[in-house]
Design an enzyme around this catalytic site. Sequence first.
Site, PDB file in Angstrom:
ATOM      1  N   GLU A 135       6.463   3.345 -33.974  1.00  0.00           N
ATOM      2  CA  GLU A 135       5.579   3.066 -34.301  1.00  0.00           C
ATOM      3  C   GLU A 135       4.947   3.507 -35.213  1.00  0.00           C
ATOM      4  O   GLU A 135       4.953   4.941 -35.506  1.00  0.00           O
ATOM      5  CB  GLU A 135       4.411   3.202 -33.155  1.00  0.00           C
ATOM      6  CG  GLU A 135       3.423   2.987 -33.539  1.00  0.00           C
ATOM      7  CD  GLU A 135       2.121   3.302 -32.328  1.00  0.00           C
ATOM      8  OE1 GLU A 135       0.872   2.878 -32.355  1.00  0.00           O
ATOM      9  OE2 GLU A 135       1.969   4.392 -31.874  1.00  0.00           O
TER      10      GLU A 135
ATOM     11  N   GLU B 256      -5.017   1.177 -26.165  1.00  0.00           N
ATOM     12  CA  GLU B 256      -5.294   2.470 -26.509  1.00  0.00           C
ATOM     13  C   GLU B 256      -7.132   2.713 -27.535  1.00  0.00           C
ATOM     14  O   GLU B 256      -6.651   3.120 -28.934  1.00  0.00           O
ATOM     15  CB  GLU B 256      -3.861   2.713 -27.655  1.00  0.00           C
ATOM     16  CG  GLU B 256      -4.214   4.556 -27.597  1.00  0.00           C
ATOM     17  CD  GLU B 256      -2.528   4.680 -28.483  1.00  0.00           C
ATOM     18  OE1 GLU B 256      -1.537   5.584 -28.241  1.00  0.00           O
ATOM     19  OE2 GLU B 256      -2.008   4.486 -29.559  1.00  0.00           O
TER      20      GLU B 256
END
Length: 268
Positions: free
Chosen positions: A143, A244
Site C-alpha cells: 500500500e 478505514e
Amino acid sequence: MPRFAANLTMMYNEYGFLDRFGAAAQDGFKAVEFLFPYEFPPADIKAQLVDSGLKQAIFNAPPGDWTAGERGIASLPGREDEFKRGIDMALSYAAALGNQRLHVMAGLLAPGQSREQHREVYLKNLALAAEMAHGANITIVIEPINTRDMPCFFLTRQDEAQAICEDIGAPNLQVQFDCYHCQIMEGDLSIKLRRDMMRPKAGIGHIQIAGVPYRNEPDTGEINYPYLFDLIDSLGYAGWIGCEYRPRAGTSDGLGWLDPYRAAGHGK
C-alpha cells in the site's frame, strides 16, 4: 454492488476490540478488517467472526515495533529474518481467520539512507512473502501511504507500487488502493482506478476509503464516493472495500452514508 468491511482498528472504538465484531454485524457489515490481530489468540478472533456471521477481509503482517514508531520492516536492511518470521506468524493467523489478503507494510526511509538498498531488500522480501503465501491461496498486497500522515514512508505512489509488483512478477502480489492516501498524494482517483484495475499484471487487490482531508466518514470532504463506488462496480471489482476511517462521533451514528447500500443488501 460495493461490499464494505468495517475497519475495527479505527471504527467502533466505543467497545473493546473483541466486542467490535458484534457491533459491526449489528450495523449490517458482512466483513471486517483491522491492522493487527497479534495481541489475541486466533481462536478468540475466529469465535467472534463465527458468532457474528462475519468474514475477515484483510489484516497486516507484523510491522516491527509499532509503539516505537516503526511502520513495517519489508524494506529495512538487516531485518530479513524478522520479516520472514512475521510472515510465518501472519499466515498462521490467516489460516485460522480465513482471509485471502495480507497487507505487508514497506517501512520508513530515514534521511540519508539509500533508497536503492531499501528497494532491493523490499523486492526480495516481497518475493519471499508471495512465495510463502502462494500455497495458502493468500494474496500479498502493498500500500502506498501519504507522507503527511506517515512521513518518510518508503512507498507513496500507485504507479510505483504497480511497477514493483510487475518487477517481481508473482501472481499473488497486488496493490492496495487506499483512496484517502492516493487523493492526498496524487488525486485523479478515477483515472488511476481505471488504469490499475485493468492491468494484465499486478492490479488492485484491496480498496480502502475515508473522507479527505480529515479521515472521517466518506460522506465528508472532497471525494465523491458514490461516483467512485459506481465506477469500481463497473470495472468488475469483486473484493471488499475497507472503511478505514475515524468516526466523527459514535460509529453507528455516522453510518448514514451506508444506508443506500444497506437497503440494497451490500456484502451478500
